[in-house]
Design a protein around this motif. Sequence first.
Motif, PDB file in Angstrom:
ATOM      1  N   ARG A   1      -1.619  12.541  -8.843  1.00 53.03           N
ATOM      2  CA  ARG A   1      -1.011  11.724  -7.792  1.00 53.03           C
ATOM      3  C   ARG A   1      -1.090  10.446  -7.818  1.00 53.03           C
ATOM      4  NH1 ARG A   1       1.142  14.131  -3.308  1.00 53.03           N
ATOM      5  NH2 ARG A   1       2.192  12.000  -3.361  1.00 53.03           N
ATOM      6  N   VAL A   2      -2.721   9.948  -7.969  1.00 51.38           N
ATOM      7  CA  VAL A   2      -2.886   8.600  -8.184  1.00 51.38           C
ATOM      8  C   VAL A   2      -2.198   8.099  -9.333  1.00 51.38           C
ATOM      9  CG1 VAL A   2      -4.898   6.764  -8.496  1.00 51.38           C
ATOM     10  CG2 VAL A   2      -4.963   8.873  -6.898  1.00 51.38           C
ATOM     11  N   ARG A   3      -2.370   8.559 -10.648  1.00 48.47           N
ATOM     12  CA  ARG A   3      -1.729   8.092 -11.578  1.00 48.47           C
ATOM     13  C   ARG A   3      -0.058   8.103 -11.473  1.00 48.47           C
ATOM     14  NH1 ARG A   3      -4.686  11.802 -14.597  1.00 48.47           N
ATOM     15  NH2 ARG A   3      -3.052  13.404 -14.627  1.00 48.47           N
ATOM     16  N   GLY A   4       0.513   8.814 -10.759  1.00 53.00           N
ATOM     17  CA  GLY A   4       1.853   9.000 -10.373  1.00 53.00           C
ATOM     18  C   GLY A   4       2.296   7.637  -9.528  1.00 53.00           C
ATOM     19  N   ILE A   5       1.280   7.154  -8.443  1.00 51.61           N
ATOM     20  CA  ILE A   5       1.654   6.131  -7.653  1.00 51.61           C
ATOM     21  C   ILE A   5       1.062   4.758  -8.430  1.00 51.61           C
ATOM     22  CG2 ILE A   5       0.647   5.204  -5.611  1.00 51.61           C
ATOM     23  CD1 ILE A   5       0.207   7.716  -4.321  1.00 51.61           C
ATOM     24  N   THR A  20      -9.837  -1.622 -10.468  1.00 53.29           N
ATOM     25  CA  THR A  20      -8.598  -1.122  -9.912  1.00 53.29           C
ATOM     26  C   THR A  20      -8.612  -0.934  -8.180  1.00 53.29           C
ATOM     27  OG1 THR A  20      -8.230  -0.364 -12.001  1.00 53.29           O
ATOM     28  CG2 THR A  20      -6.729   0.485 -10.345  1.00 53.29           C
ATOM     29  N   PHE A  21      -9.567  -0.297  -7.717  1.00 56.59           N
ATOM     30  CA  PHE A  21      -9.629   0.244  -6.316  1.00 56.59           C
ATOM     31  C   PHE A  21      -9.515  -1.147  -5.423  1.00 56.59           C
ATOM     32  CE2 PHE A  21     -12.098   1.524  -2.706  1.00 56.59           C
ATOM     33  CZ  PHE A  21     -11.425   2.889  -2.471  1.00 56.59           C
ATOM     34  N   TYR A  22      -9.921  -2.215  -5.827  1.00 51.72           N
ATOM     35  CA  TYR A  22     -10.064  -3.299  -4.991  1.00 51.72           C
ATOM     36  C   TYR A  22      -9.097  -4.283  -5.209  1.00 51.72           C
ATOM     37  CZ  TYR A  22     -14.587  -1.509  -3.177  1.00 51.72           C
ATOM     38  OH  TYR A  22     -15.230  -0.701  -2.468  1.00 51.72           O
ATOM     39  N   ALA A  23      -8.620  -4.071  -6.614  1.00 47.47           N
ATOM     40  CA  ALA A  23      -7.638  -5.388  -6.953  1.00 47.47           C
ATOM     41  C   ALA A  23      -5.998  -4.763  -6.698  1.00 47.47           C
ATOM     42  CB  ALA A  23      -7.645  -5.748  -8.353  1.00 47.47           C
ATOM     43  N   ASP A  24      -5.775  -3.596  -6.962  1.00 46.16           N
ATOM     44  CA  ASP A  24      -4.408  -3.082  -6.826  1.00 46.16           C
ATOM     45  C   ASP A  24      -4.112  -2.720  -5.487  1.00 46.16           C
ATOM     46  OD1 ASP A  24      -2.031  -1.451  -6.835  1.00 46.16           O
ATOM     47  OD2 ASP A  24      -2.627  -0.751  -8.916  1.00 46.16           O
ATOM     48  N   HIS A  25      -3.224  -3.831  -4.928  1.00 43.33           N
ATOM     49  CA  HIS A  25      -2.638  -3.394  -3.497  1.00 43.33           C
ATOM     50  C   HIS A  25      -2.049  -2.296  -3.091  1.00 43.33           C
ATOM     51  CE1 HIS A  25      -3.325  -8.136  -2.779  1.00 43.33           C
ATOM     52  NE2 HIS A  25      -4.572  -7.560  -3.053  1.00 43.33           N
ATOM     53  N   ARG A  26      -1.741  -1.487  -3.957  1.00 44.93           N
ATOM     54  CA  ARG A  26      -1.025  -0.090  -3.779  1.00 44.93           C
ATOM     55  C   ARG A  26      -2.172   0.914  -3.078  1.00 44.93           C
ATOM     56  NH1 ARG A  26       1.904   0.552  -9.151  1.00 44.93           N
ATOM     57  NH2 ARG A  26      -0.135  -0.401  -9.921  1.00 44.93           N
ATOM     58  N   THR A  75       0.815  -1.128  -0.178  1.00 41.08           N
ATOM     59  CA  THR A  75      -0.237  -0.068   0.044  1.00 41.08           C
ATOM     60  C   THR A  75       0.902   1.422  -0.077  1.00 41.08           C
ATOM     61  OG1 THR A  75      -2.003  -1.111   0.909  1.00 41.08           O
ATOM     62  CG2 THR A  75      -1.887   1.494   1.054  1.00 41.08           C
ATOM     63  N   ARG A  76       0.735   2.068  -0.901  1.00 40.99           N
ATOM     64  CA  ARG A  76       1.155   3.535  -1.120  1.00 40.99           C
ATOM     65  C   ARG A  76       0.207   4.587  -0.840  1.00 40.99           C
ATOM     66  NH1 ARG A  76       4.365  -0.079  -1.423  1.00 40.99           N
ATOM     67  NH2 ARG A  76       6.135  -0.293  -2.634  1.00 40.99           N
ATOM     68  N   LEU A  77      -0.950   4.050  -1.286  1.00 38.66           N
ATOM     69  CA  LEU A  77      -2.013   5.321  -1.087  1.00 38.66           C
ATOM     70  C   LEU A  77      -2.976   4.920  -0.182  1.00 38.66           C
ATOM     71  CD1 LEU A  77      -3.745   7.902  -1.945  1.00 38.66           C
ATOM     72  CD2 LEU A  77      -4.536   6.437  -3.977  1.00 38.66           C
ATOM     73  N   LEU A  78      -3.118   5.866   0.975  1.00 39.85           N
ATOM     74  CA  LEU A  78      -3.942   5.152   2.179  1.00 39.85           C
ATOM     75  C   LEU A  78      -5.161   6.092   2.060  1.00 39.85           C
ATOM     76  CD1 LEU A  78      -4.275   3.235   4.692  1.00 39.85           C
ATOM     77  CD2 LEU A  78      -3.447   4.949   6.045  1.00 39.85           C
TER      78      LEU A  78
END
Length: 198
Positions: free
Chosen positions: A191-195, A76-82, A38-41
């Motif tokens: 910012r989300v695209r960057g992460i 993406t919201f649920y599948a991407d663990h970042r 996780t990078r985005l909390l």
Amino acid sequence: MTTSPDLDAVLSDIRACRACLGELPHTPRPVVRVFPATRLLICGQAPGRRVHESGLPFTDPSGDRLRNWMGVDYETFYADHRIGVAAQAFCYPGTAPKGGDYPPPRRCAELWRPRLLEALPQIELTLLVGGYAQVWALGDRVKPNMTGTVGAWRDYGPSILPLPHPSWRNTAWLRRNPWFELEVVPYLRQRVRGILGR
């Protein structure tokens, strides 16, 4: 990717927590969704009734609006663990007699947030969604009201971005404050695209 022992332990303890048993109008059901990657909390206020029932954060119209602000789809919201979600309080606090949910109990954040955040060292950006989350996280840096805090969003970067709650109850606020969708939403999407683009 395997879960680190520290994060595994804190998540296990959070999910077993019954500190508010007898104080809530239902059996506590902590809802938290974070990962070692996780990078985005996303730090909201507390789960609503529908999230309490599903066990999955933001499975409601508020989640649809939040995902639109972020520029990500449901999968993406649920599948991407970042992307992780850990509200200020992990259990649904119940609905007040005049509508709307009760405020999130401070006890939950006091019990769990320091330990959880310590186990998430990769966080690059925290979205503080709603006034209660902003007051808790920002302390004396918070403005007199949510509008002031969100309006001062540049003061909290690059690691924190305050947002209004995406509830339908804030539709009138969004109409009165068009600068949010003109200025803050494009920055958030960037910012989300960057992460997620790495």
